[in-house]
Write an enzyme that holds these catalytic residues in place. Structure first.
Site, PDB file in Angstrom:
ATOM      1  N   SER A 208       1.521  -1.292  -0.265  1.00 41.23           N
ATOM      2  CA  SER A 208      -0.138  -0.012  -0.291  1.00 41.23           C
ATOM      3  C   SER A 208       0.402   1.551   0.034  1.00 41.23           C
ATOM      4  CB  SER A 208      -0.991  -0.099   1.027  1.00 41.23           C
ATOM      5  OG  SER A 208      -0.376  -0.302   2.663  1.00 41.23           O
ATOM      6  N   HIS A 261       1.206   4.617   3.845  1.00 45.03           N
ATOM      7  CA  HIS A 261       0.456   5.490   2.802  1.00 45.03           C
ATOM      8  C   HIS A 261       1.000   6.787   3.394  1.00 45.03           C
ATOM      9  CE1 HIS A 261      -3.077   2.290   4.141  1.00 45.03           C
ATOM     10  NE2 HIS A 261      -2.125   1.908   3.237  1.00 45.03           N
TER      11      HIS A 261
END
Length: 282
Positions: A208, A261
């Site tokens: 991610s 992230h």
């Protein structure tokens, strides 16, 4: 029906037909042995449509084509099927060697981790997880700084990340080359992994952080240097930014790597800015 050209990718063919529909030109996609033919219902617009097709093939990722596909939702029900062979061909066509390598490695590591867990001998996790401390001794196993990016802990986690990796990474690799995608992968694995370790320790994994780097890179490159031919539709950007924000709230009861992230997004945006400033996209 008058055929004006063939596009190998069915989704791109449908996007072009959607664009023609916005221009009040009626066209359809027909599957052929050579690919997906663009067919007009009348001779009236052949010259204009042919010119538009040349422009589309030169740069199919322009915002106007993406917008047309959103505006003409009913044209998405194309009269051809995505057979298994075509799906595989389209998958491979969109993905270069770096995209495919990371994809396959992630799947292989997930399967290996699953079976090692069943035998209660989690040697795969032990070999690939981030170091317990950032010391000279631990850093001798330098691969651990990167390998958490290809470790996933559920099917949903794996599928979500790999779909975005394929879509975003394939676009970058096809347009800017394998070296650019590999550089983004390495930097976006390293920096977010270190940041996540400093925030929460070594027990994390997933693509991610890299995915958010690709989001940032394509988003900003599409804004700063649209001539490079990569962009991300605004709804996709919005979705990923909302998902990033939601990760800071325990809404879904998930352990989200928020630092990875945020840092990944910053890495991608920063790399796009540097490439634009120094004209180093390739």
């Amino acid at each position: 029906m008058i055929e004006i050209g063939v596009i190998n990718n069915p989704r791109m063919a449908q996007a072009f037909v959607d664009y023609l529909a916005v221009q009040k030109i009626e066209a359809k996609v027909a599957q052929t042995d050579d690919g997906f033919a663009i067919c007009l219902s009348a001779m009236t617009h052949v010259e204009v449509a042919s010119q538009e097709l040349d422009l589309f093939l030169a740069d199919p990722y322009q915002d106007k084509y993406q917008a047309a596909s959103w505006d003409v939702a009913d044209t998405r029900t194309a009269n051809f099927s995505y057979g298994s062979g075509n799906m595989l061909a389209n998958f491979l066509m969109h993905a270069g060697k770096v995209t495919l390598t990371v994809f396959v490695l992630s799947v292989a590591v997930f399967v290996a981790m699953y079976f090692s867990m069943l035998t209660q001998n989690e040697f795969i996790y032990a070999a690939l997880h981030f170091p317990f401390e950032l010391s000279a001794t631990s850093l001798s196993e330098v691969w651990r700084l990167f390998t958490p990016a290809i470790m996933h802990f559920s099917v949903l986690h794996l599928v979500f990340n790999l779909l975005w990796w394929w879509y975003l990474g394939g676009q970058i690799e096809n347009k800017l080359g394998s070296k650019k995608l590999l550089l983004l992968f390495l930097v976006a694995a390293l920096i977010p992994n270190i940041g996540q370790f400093l925030l929460s320790g070594p027990n994390f994994g997933g693509l991610s952080g890299v995915v958010y780097a690709l989001v940032g890179y394509i988003w900003w490159t599409g804004w700063l240097a649209p001539a490079q031919g990569i962009n991300l539709p605004k709804p996709y950007v919005g979705f990923m930014l909302v998902w990033l924000v939601l990760g800071f709230f325990p809404i879904f009861g998930l352990n989200v790597a928020n630092a990875a992230h945020v840092l990944g997004l910053m890495v991608g945006c920063g790399q796009a800015f540097l490439d634009h400033k120094f004209k180093s996209f390739n």
